[in-house]
Write a protein that holds these residues in place. Structure first.
Motif, PDB file in Angstrom:
ATOM      1  N   LYS A 163       0.831  -1.208   0.000  1.00 40.84           N
ATOM      2  CA  LYS A 163       0.000   0.000   0.000  1.00 40.84           C
ATOM      3  C   LYS A 163       0.867   1.259   0.000  1.00 40.84           C
ATOM      4  CE  LYS A 163      -4.183  -1.998   1.990  1.00 40.84           C
ATOM      5  NZ  LYS A 163      -5.240  -1.914   3.011  1.00 40.84           N
ATOM      6  N   SER A 164       2.034   1.175   0.621  1.00 42.98           N
ATOM      7  CA  SER A 164       2.920   2.343   0.652  1.00 42.98           C
ATOM      8  C   SER A 164       3.486   2.661  -0.729  1.00 42.98           C
ATOM      9  CB  SER A 164       4.075   2.115   1.644  1.00 42.98           C
ATOM     10  OG  SER A 164       5.037   1.205   1.114  1.00 42.98           O
ATOM     11  N   VAL A 165       3.533   1.655  -1.638  1.00 38.51           N
ATOM     12  CA  VAL A 165       4.023   1.908  -2.999  1.00 38.51           C
ATOM     13  C   VAL A 165       2.867   2.094  -3.982  1.00 38.51           C
ATOM     14  CG1 VAL A 165       6.188   0.684  -2.597  1.00 38.51           C
ATOM     15  CG2 VAL A 165       4.237  -0.552  -3.573  1.00 38.51           C
ATOM     16  N   GLY A 166       1.636   2.117  -3.465  1.00 38.85           N
ATOM     17  CA  GLY A 166       0.499   2.433  -4.321  1.00 38.85           C
ATOM     18  C   GLY A 166      -0.350   1.275  -4.760  1.00 38.85           C
ATOM     19  N   LEU A 210      -2.405   4.891 -15.008  1.00 40.45           N
ATOM     20  CA  LEU A 210      -3.564   5.746 -15.283  1.00 40.45           C
ATOM     21  C   LEU A 210      -4.176   6.284 -13.985  1.00 40.45           C
ATOM     22  CD1 LEU A 210      -5.355   3.751 -18.148  1.00 40.45           C
ATOM     23  CD2 LEU A 210      -4.078   5.899 -18.350  1.00 40.45           C
ATOM     24  N   LEU A 211      -4.113   5.474 -12.928  1.00 39.04           N
ATOM     25  CA  LEU A 211      -4.660   5.924 -11.641  1.00 39.04           C
ATOM     26  C   LEU A 211      -3.866   7.091 -11.065  1.00 39.04           C
ATOM     27  CD1 LEU A 211      -5.555   2.574  -9.817  1.00 39.04           C
ATOM     28  CD2 LEU A 211      -7.033   4.076 -11.140  1.00 39.04           C
ATOM     29  N   LEU A 237     -13.110   9.923  -8.563  1.00 37.46           N
ATOM     30  CA  LEU A 237     -13.727   8.601  -8.696  1.00 37.46           C
ATOM     31  C   LEU A 237     -13.099   7.621  -7.695  1.00 37.46           C
ATOM     32  CD1 LEU A 237     -13.967   8.042 -12.563  1.00 37.46           C
ATOM     33  CD2 LEU A 237     -15.865   7.902 -10.949  1.00 37.46           C
ATOM     34  N   PRO A 238     -13.890   6.766  -7.047  1.00 40.04           N
ATOM     35  CA  PRO A 238     -13.338   5.739  -6.144  1.00 40.04           C
ATOM     36  C   PRO A 238     -12.816   4.551  -6.957  1.00 40.04           C
ATOM     37  CG  PRO A 238     -15.727   5.561  -6.210  1.00 40.04           C
ATOM     38  CD  PRO A 238     -15.375   6.742  -7.078  1.00 40.04           C
ATOM     39  N   THR A 239     -11.738   4.795  -7.705  1.00 38.77           N
ATOM     40  CA  THR A 239     -11.263   3.807  -8.685  1.00 38.77           C
ATOM     41  C   THR A 239     -10.861   2.479  -8.051  1.00 38.77           C
ATOM     42  OG1 THR A 239      -9.145   4.976  -8.555  1.00 38.77           O
ATOM     43  CG2 THR A 239     -10.554   5.438 -10.452  1.00 38.77           C
ATOM     44  N   TRP A 240     -10.215   2.529  -6.896  1.00 40.69           N
ATOM     45  CA  TRP A 240      -9.793   1.276  -6.261  1.00 40.69           C
ATOM     46  C   TRP A 240     -10.995   0.472  -5.798  1.00 40.69           C
ATOM     47  CZ3 TRP A 240      -5.240  -0.990  -6.619  1.00 40.69           C
ATOM     48  CH2 TRP A 240      -4.131  -0.224  -6.967  1.00 40.69           C
ATOM     49  N   LEU A 297     -10.701  15.702 -18.565  1.00 41.36           N
ATOM     50  CA  LEU A 297      -9.898  15.040 -19.597  1.00 41.36           C
ATOM     51  C   LEU A 297      -8.495  14.746 -19.076  1.00 41.36           C
ATOM     52  CD1 LEU A 297     -10.931  17.042 -22.796  1.00 41.36           C
ATOM     53  CD2 LEU A 297     -11.454  14.649 -22.308  1.00 41.36           C
ATOM     54  N   GLN A 298      -7.870  15.731 -18.453  1.00 39.73           N
ATOM     55  CA  GLN A 298      -6.521  15.536 -17.926  1.00 39.73           C
ATOM     56  C   GLN A 298      -6.488  14.415 -16.882  1.00 39.73           C
ATOM     57  OE1 GLN A 298      -5.129  19.415 -16.548  1.00 39.73           O
ATOM     58  NE2 GLN A 298      -3.694  19.468 -18.274  1.00 39.73           N
ATOM     59  N   SER A 299      -7.524  14.329 -16.055  1.00 40.37           N
ATOM     60  CA  SER A 299      -7.543  13.326 -14.983  1.00 40.37           C
ATOM     61  C   SER A 299      -7.693  11.905 -15.520  1.00 40.37           C
ATOM     62  CB  SER A 299      -8.687  13.621 -14.004  1.00 40.37           C
ATOM     63  OG  SER A 299      -9.951  13.266 -14.550  1.00 40.37           O
ATOM     64  N   HIS A 300      -8.070  11.778 -16.779  1.00 37.70           N
ATOM     65  CA  HIS A 300      -8.201  10.456 -17.404  1.00 37.70           C
ATOM     66  C   HIS A 300      -7.076  10.182 -18.408  1.00 37.70           C
ATOM     67  CE1 HIS A 300     -12.150   9.144 -15.841  1.00 37.70           C
ATOM     68  NE2 HIS A 300     -12.348  10.437 -15.702  1.00 37.70           N
TER      69      HIS A 300
END
Length: 547
Positions: free
Chosen positions: A308-311, A414-415, A427-430, A488-491
């Protein structure tokens, strides 16, 4: 015969009828020991088994163990409570639990049984097939399997048919009687082990297992180290792994296969993670298993904290599950994680991920990296001998396949843009990935014959935009320029390419996004201290099912 202290092992092959086996189970003298895994068969498998009996196909042999030893066993078989074991010799099922439980639960089902549709099976006397009735609304031609073997219940069900459809009753009752005759006269081969202690009985089972009888590794070890104290199981590896899986789920890593948990336990014991000689392992270290379980729990917890510390916030984008095992070897030995060691560990994680190291390595390589991890954790080494950390990353994948570690790494990249919802919120992507997996990403363009196939199937045609019936271009067009620019930038979509979206120029838009993402991902890769790819593109490899 084999000699074992005061025992003289007898192994007797027999042929028994289904009703006789079920009678023993109903009386409680034929039981499922607790070291066995719980019942896991699907409703479809139950129906297939019944159909095999109907067609008089062999359903495999059973392995039973007769013993005066008192073993902890289940007091319920399927939906039916059978109570405690009687005094004297009791028979335990070593192999065949799923089949016997299926037959017992269906054929012995009555009003006193647990109300569960899985066990309510009818035989369609018209179509001559076994069925579950979703609406629980049987027709006259549906004969309840729970009434098949008991004379009183059979007569009662037959009388119901006579009352409901006199014109077809003769045909239906003839079919029902033929069905009952098939099940009453169906013979099952069994191998009965007698005059044998548990460990010897399970050793016999393990020899049979190596010849094709399928049983999980942790079930085998559970049986080999099983002991009972004061009427309760002292230790069951299967139960402990179940508990550990629940613990991992609470940490958002609930899709880890139990096989990898077992490998992590073997790593803590100092055993080869690919070892299959369970008898020898248990003889040498069986008594150490309970302590190793707790050590593994701690090591896996620390491993997940590191991930989790590395994402890596849940298992949906973990590149390789074996990374969890290898890292647990480190955290099982590490007392204090220094800054320098953390940097080394992080680099190993990203290099092994981006280079596809686990997809191309064999068991020998994995053993070596586990050894490296333990030596580094103990401060005996400050580098890896098993992997070249200067190896180049795999190139940008040509197609989108969620089963590919390289594709999951691209999604992870991308995240890093922190995708926004259409209302501008994050967005709650995870959470979406944990819930929906690959379905979390939807196509920007649908294939209507106008999109170049290679671009259509590439990840650049995927985005985290929430599902709607409207086209993404329509949704973006309705927004103000400032909101649209940020979204757009966030995607990972260059804002200047929006005009291509407006014109529905799919190929030009996807090529523009591809160039943009390639450039940005290269920066992301190098920020992880991983050597850049040698080539621009590479074939997508489904490598998520490593051993």
């Amino acid at each position: 015969m084999e000699k074992n202290e005061n025992y003289t092992t007898d192994i007797k092959p027999e042929i028994v009828f289904i009703p006789d086996l079920l009678k023993e189970m109903r009386q409680g003298s034929l039981r499922v020991p607790r070291f066995q895994r719980p019942f896991v068969w699907s409703p479809e498998k139950i129906l297939n088994l019944l159909d095999s009996v109907l067609r008089r196909y062999p359903i495999g042999s059973l392995l039973l163990w007769d013993t005066p030893e008192k073993m902890a066993s289940t007091s319920r078989v399927g939906p039916i409570f059978i109570g405690d074991a009687p005094d004297g010799v009791v028979t335990y099922i070593l192999d065949g639990q799923q089949r016997l439980t299926s037959l017992f639960g269906v054929l012995m089902y009555n009003d006193d049984a647990e109300d569960n549709w899985v066990w309510k099976v009818w035989f369609d006397l018209e179509r001559k097939e076994f069925v579950h009735l979703k609406k629980n609304d049987p027709q006259t031609f549906h004969f309840p399997l729970g009434s098949l073997l008991n004379t009183y219940d059979f007569l009662q069900a037959s009388n119901d048919i006579l009352q409901q459809d006199p014109s077809r009753a003769k045909y239906y009752l003839r079919e029902a009687q033929e069905l009952a005759d098939v099940f009453k006269n169906f013979k099952v081969p069994i191998t009965r082990i007698q005059n044998t202690p548990l460990d010897q009985a399970v050793r016999i089972f393990s020899r049979l297992n190596s010849s094709g009888v399928k049983v999980s590794d942790d079930q085998m070890i559970s049986a080999l180290v099983y002991r009972e104290s004061s009427g309760e199981t002292a230790f069951s590896l299967s139960d402990e792994i179940d508990s550990m899986l629940d613990h991992l789920a609470s940490l958002d890593f609930g899709n880890i296969d139990r096989t990898f948990v077992l490998k992590a336990i073997l790593t803590q014991l100092g055993f080869d993670v690919y070892k299959t000689n369970w008898e020898k392992m248990v003889d040498r270290r069986g008594k150490d298993l309970p302590a190793a379980i707790e050590q593994t729990r701690i090591a896996l917890t620390e491993t997940i904290k590191f991930l989790k510390s590395v994402g890596i916030f849940n298992d949906s984008l973990l590149p390789y599950t074996m990374q969890l095992v290898v890292l647990s070897a480190f955290f099982g030995e590490c007392d204090v994680l220094t800054d320098d060691t953390r940097i080394l560990l992080e680099r190993w994680f990203w290099v092994s991920s981006y280079t596809g190291w686990f997809a191309t390595s064999n068991s020998t390589h994995t053993r070596r990296v586990i050894s490296d991890m333990k030596r580094i954790a103990k401060g005996k080494e400050n580098s890896f001998k098993s992997i070249d950390l200067d190896d180049s990353a795999a190139p940008f994948p040509l197609s989108h396949d969620f089963r590919s570690a390289r594709v999951r790494l691209l999604i992870l990249f991308l995240l890093s843009f922190e995708p926004l919802d259409l209302d501008g919120s994050i967005l709650p992507t995870w959470e979406l990935l944990a819930k929906n997996g690959h379905r979390s990403l939807r196509n920007i363009f649908k294939q209507d014959g106008t999109v170049e196939p290679k671009l259509f199937s590439n990840s650049v045609n995927r985005t985290f935009f929430p599902y709607t019936q409207r086209k993404i271009t329509e949704l973006l067009t309705d927004m103000g320029d400032e909101d649209r620019h940020l979204i757009l930038q966030s995607h990972g979509i260059p804002p200047e390419s929006f005009s291509l979206l407006q014109r529905q120029d799919a190929d030009a838009f996807l090529k523009a996004r591809l160039d943009f993402l390639q450039e940005k991902e290269l920066i992301f890769i190098q920020s992880k201290n991983v050597t850049a790819p040698i080539s621009e593109f590479g074939e997508t490899v489904n490598d998520s099912f490593e051993d």
